[in-house]
Structures are given as structure tokens and as C-alpha cells.
Design a protein around this motif. Structure first.
Motif, PDB file in Angstrom:
ATOM      1  N   PHE A   1       0.829  -1.212   0.000  1.00  0.00           N
ATOM      2  CA  PHE A   1       0.000   0.000   0.000  1.00  0.00           C
ATOM      3  C   PHE A   1       0.863   1.261   0.000  1.00  0.00           C
ATOM      4  O   PHE A   1       0.624   2.194  -0.786  1.00  0.00           O
ATOM      5  N   VAL A   2       1.865   1.294   0.872  1.00  0.00           N
ATOM      6  CA  VAL A   2       2.734   2.472   0.968  1.00  0.00           C
ATOM      7  C   VAL A   2       3.488   2.696  -0.341  1.00  0.00           C
ATOM      8  O   VAL A   2       3.588   3.836  -0.831  1.00  0.00           O
ATOM      9  N   MET A   3       3.998   1.627  -0.948  1.00  0.00           N
ATOM     10  CA  MET A   3       4.741   1.773  -2.192  1.00  0.00           C
ATOM     11  C   MET A   3       3.839   2.223  -3.342  1.00  0.00           C
ATOM     12  O   MET A   3       4.233   3.052  -4.172  1.00  0.00           O
ATOM     13  N   ILE A   4       2.613   1.711  -3.381  1.00  0.00           N
ATOM     14  CA  ILE A   4       1.668   2.119  -4.431  1.00  0.00           C
ATOM     15  C   ILE A   4       1.381   3.608  -4.324  1.00  0.00           C
ATOM     16  O   ILE A   4       1.401   4.348  -5.322  1.00  0.00           O
ATOM     17  N   GLU A   5       1.107   4.079  -3.098  1.00  0.00           N
ATOM     18  CA  GLU A   5       0.811   5.501  -2.913  1.00  0.00           C
ATOM     19  C   GLU A   5       2.046   6.352  -3.197  1.00  0.00           C
ATOM     20  O   GLU A   5       1.938   7.436  -3.780  1.00  0.00           O
ATOM     21  N   TYR A   6       3.221   5.852  -2.819  1.00  0.00           N
ATOM     22  CA  TYR A   6       4.455   6.596  -3.084  1.00  0.00           C
ATOM     23  C   TYR A   6       4.688   6.753  -4.578  1.00  0.00           C
ATOM     24  O   TYR A   6       4.999   7.854  -5.063  1.00  0.00           O
TER      25      TYR A   6
ATOM     26  N   LEU B   1     -15.546   7.235  -3.040  1.00  0.00           N
ATOM     27  CA  LEU B   1     -15.557   5.774  -3.100  1.00  0.00           C
ATOM     28  C   LEU B   1     -14.206   5.233  -3.538  1.00  0.00           C
ATOM     29  O   LEU B   1     -13.736   4.208  -3.025  1.00  0.00           O
ATOM     30  N   GLU B   2     -13.568   5.916  -4.505  1.00  0.00           N
ATOM     31  CA  GLU B   2     -12.237   5.500  -4.952  1.00  0.00           C
ATOM     32  C   GLU B   2     -11.223   5.606  -3.814  1.00  0.00           C
ATOM     33  O   GLU B   2     -10.360   4.736  -3.651  1.00  0.00           O
ATOM     34  N   PHE B   3     -11.350   6.664  -3.012  1.00  0.00           N
ATOM     35  CA  PHE B   3     -10.443   6.834  -1.881  1.00  0.00           C
ATOM     36  C   PHE B   3     -10.643   5.714  -0.856  1.00  0.00           C
ATOM     37  O   PHE B   3      -9.668   5.156  -0.328  1.00  0.00           O
ATOM     38  N   LEU B   4     -11.894   5.374  -0.578  1.00  0.00           N
ATOM     39  CA  LEU B   4     -12.175   4.282   0.356  1.00  0.00           C
ATOM     40  C   LEU B   4     -11.667   2.947  -0.182  1.00  0.00           C
ATOM     41  O   LEU B   4     -11.191   2.096   0.581  1.00  0.00           O
ATOM     42  N   SER B   5     -11.776   2.765  -1.512  1.00  0.00           N
ATOM     43  CA  SER B   5     -11.285   1.513  -2.106  1.00  0.00           C
ATOM     44  C   SER B   5      -9.775   1.367  -1.945  1.00  0.00           C
ATOM     45  O   SER B   5      -9.254   0.251  -1.832  1.00  0.00           O
ATOM     46  N   GLU B   6      -9.048   2.511  -1.926  1.00  0.00           N
ATOM     47  CA  GLU B   6      -7.610   2.457  -1.677  1.00  0.00           C
ATOM     48  C   GLU B   6      -7.328   1.887  -0.292  1.00  0.00           C
ATOM     49  O   GLU B   6      -6.430   1.059  -0.111  1.00  0.00           O
ATOM     50  N   LEU B   7      -8.110   2.319   0.703  1.00  0.00           N
ATOM     51  CA  LEU B   7      -7.913   1.844   2.066  1.00  0.00           C
ATOM     52  C   LEU B   7      -8.360   0.396   2.228  1.00  0.00           C
ATOM     53  O   LEU B   7      -7.740  -0.380   2.966  1.00  0.00           O
ATOM     54  N   VAL B   8      -9.421   0.022   1.506  1.00  0.00           N
ATOM     55  CA  VAL B   8      -9.938  -1.344   1.610  1.00  0.00           C
ATOM     56  C   VAL B   8      -8.937  -2.354   1.061  1.00  0.00           C
ATOM     57  O   VAL B   8      -8.969  -3.536   1.436  1.00  0.00           O
TER      58      VAL B   8
ATOM     59  N   LEU C   1      -1.341  -7.984  -8.271  1.00  0.00           N
ATOM     60  CA  LEU C   1      -2.236  -6.893  -7.856  1.00  0.00           C
ATOM     61  C   LEU C   1      -1.435  -5.670  -7.430  1.00  0.00           C
ATOM     62  O   LEU C   1      -1.829  -4.529  -7.719  1.00  0.00           O
ATOM     63  N   THR C   2      -0.325  -5.893  -6.745  1.00  0.00           N
ATOM     64  CA  THR C   2       0.541  -4.761  -6.382  1.00  0.00           C
ATOM     65  C   THR C   2       1.017  -4.043  -7.638  1.00  0.00           C
ATOM     66  O   THR C   2       0.993  -2.809  -7.718  1.00  0.00           O
TER      67      THR C   2
END
Length: 308
Positions: A169-174, A226-233, A286-287
Motif C-alpha cells: 500500500f505504501v509503495m503504491i501511494e508513493y 468511493l475510490e479513496f475508500l477503495s484504496e484503504l480497503v 495486484l501490487t
């Protein structure tokens, strides 16, 4: 064939099925399999200060050592005409690199490759090592007086899939923020442009046009949330997909060994070998996919080559 038939008969008699159906048969205790007692948390072998050193953490360290040793041995004396060991290693690495370049392109694919390949190898070897006969058979007594296996597959401890999911998750957001910029990246989720255009039309005298644009602005904003929540999910989906499949597979093997030792578990061993590769590919794939999507501009209209 005779040996297989003999193992089948002995396994049936020594297992739980034989114990129920052939209750009068006297089977030595050393041939019987103890009733399994699955437990989800990893067991603390000892403590380093307030932190427990669990059997799953020990298994994780062993996986790191094994993967590192394989990489060192495969690349220590590399040749233009590789031997079998180097060829096998290059085959795996080349497969993951090709997957990265096929999905994200050559430039971005090589950026994502180190993390994706590490996840792929780590998940796969965690699962493969746990399938080695005797891996979880060594029982020790912990400092808490609990009798437990010395080694247990790290994929079956929810802490490991969760930590791996956090890294992904951290690497995807980075990657998303570094490629598109912080404000542009966050603009994918918090969409205010529709409201800006609508209110601009209203205050410039085009009231009808502005009012008509407001419902679409609300929809765009809601979809962004919803897209933002999907990132956290993704943290949850990443974690429980790996944890559920690996834990379920291990419990299945243990139960088959309990019902009918020796033979009945063999087909399921084959399935678990395949599952080790599939789960590693899913987690790494998926990553990779989410990382590539994160690097696309907010409107997502650029072509693949332009996004690089």
C-alpha cells in the motif's frame, strides 16, 4: 503399487476414519496421528523485552535466509551459458520482469520490479517451505509453558500478510504521488472541479447551465470518495486473501492427515504447491496493477506510452 496399497491400508487403519470404523483393531500409538488443534495467532517462543518472538517470525527469518542464499548461489558465478541452477533462477526472475514490463511498460516496469519480485518470491517461498515434511513437526515448550511447533508457515499468521499489505500500500501511494504530484494525485479522489465549473457558470449569469451541472458534480465527488475508500480497503483485501487461502490450505492438509495419514494428503500437497505459486502471483500481480493505475493521470486518458 504394492507399497502404495500397503500405505493406503495402514493409513486408513491409523487415521480417524479407521479408528471409528475399525474400533476393534489394535493400532500402535506411534502410528496414530494426534487430533489437530488449529490456532490462528502465532505462538511466542520467547520474548525480547515486551516483544514476542513467535514461531511464524522464526519461519519468516528462515525464508529470508533461504531466498538470499539461493540468490547468492545463483549469481555468484554467472556464465553466458548458464547451468541448471542459474537457468532456473533466471527463468523465475525473467518471468516476473516480463510480467512487470508487459503491464506497466519497460520504464515503469523496471521501477516496480524490485518490490513486486520481492513480494512474489517471499510469499511463494514462505508457502513452499511450510510444505516440507517435518517443517511443523518439531514441538518445543515455550517460556509460557505452552507446547507448540517450532516452525509455522508465516503466511498463516495474519500479522505477516498485514505487514506485506502495508508495504504494498505504501509503495503504491508513493509511486502514484511521485509520478503525478501530490495535489494531482489527491485530485483523483477529492474531485471539486465539477463544483468549480458549476458555480462559475452560476455566478457568471449562466444559472441554468450551472444548476444542471451540479448533480453531475455531486456524482463525481461521491465517486472520488468511493475510490479513496477503495484504496484503504485494499489493505483488508490484500491481507485476508493471502491469510485465508494459506490458512485454509494448511488446515485442509492437517485434517486430511488426521483422517487418513500418508496417502490421502498427497493430492492436496499438489494443490498447495500450485496454490503457493498462485497466491504469490496474485499478491505481486495486484501490487503491480494498482501501482501502474496509481501512476496514471487523474483523467486516465493518456496512452500507456505517454504515461511513462
Amino acid at each position: 503399487m504394492v507399497a502404495l496399497l500397503a500405505l493406503t491400508v495402514v493409513g486408513f487403519a491409523a487415521g480417524a476414519l479407521g479408528e471409528v470404523l475399525l474400533s476393534n483393531l489394535d493400532i500402535p500409538d506411534w502410528m496414530r496421528v494426534e487430533r489437530p488443534e488449529p490456532h490462528l495467532p502465532g505462538t511466542a517462543l520467547f520474548y525480547i523485552g515486551p516483544f514476542p518472538f513467535t514461531n511464524t517470525f522464526l519461519a519468516t527469518l528462515i525464508t529470508i535466509l533461504v531466498v538470499s542464499l539461493i540468490a547468492i548461489l545463483a549469481t555468484r558465478k554467472m556464465k553466458m551459458i548458464p547451468g541448471r541452477f542459474q537457468s532456473a533462477f533466471e527463468l523465475v526472475i525473467g518471468y516476473v520482469l516480463g510480467l512487470c514490463e508487459d503491464i506497466a511498460g519497460k520504464k515503469l516496469g523496471r521501477v516496480f520490479f524490485p518490490v513486486v519480485c520481492t513480494i512474489f518470491l517471499f510469499v511463494m517461498f514462505n508457502a513452499l517451505l511450510a510444505l516440507i515434511p517435518g517443517y511443523g513437526s518439531v514441538v518445543v515448550t515455550t517460556v509460557d509453558g505452552v507446547h507448540t511447533e517450532l516452525l509455522r508457515g508465516a503466511n498463516t499468521d495474519i500479522n505477516f500478510p498485514l505487514s506485506l499489505a502495508i508495504v504494498a500500500f505504501v509503495m503504491i501511494e508513493y509511486w502514484g504521488i511521485s509520478r503525478t504530484g501530490f495535489f494531482r494525485y489527491m485530485g483523483k479522489f477529492f474531485v471539486f472541479t465539477g463544483f468549480a465549473h458549476a458555480f462559475k457558470d452560476i455566478f457568471s449569469g449562466k444559472i441554468g447551465k450551472g444548476l444542471k451541472a451540479l448533480p453531475m458534480a455531486f456524482i463525481e465527488f461521491f465517486v472520488g470518495i468511493l475510490e479513496f475508500l477503495s484504496e484503504l480497503v485494499r489493505l483488508v483485501s490484500f491481507t485476508f486473501r493471502l491469510f485465508g487461502n494459506m490458512t485454509g490450505g494448511e488446515i485442509l492438509l492437517v485434517m486430511m492427515m488426521y483422517l487418513m495419514p500418508y496417502v490421502l494428503a498427497i493430492p492436496f500437497y499438489g494443490l498447495e504447491l500450485l496454490m503457493a505459486f498462485i497466491q504469490a502471483l496474485i499478491f505481486g500481480g495486484l501490487t503491480l496493477t494498482f501501482a501502474y493505475i496509481a501512476t496514471l493521470p487523474p483523467h486516465g486518458a493518456d496512452e500507456k506510452g505517454e504515461a511513462h
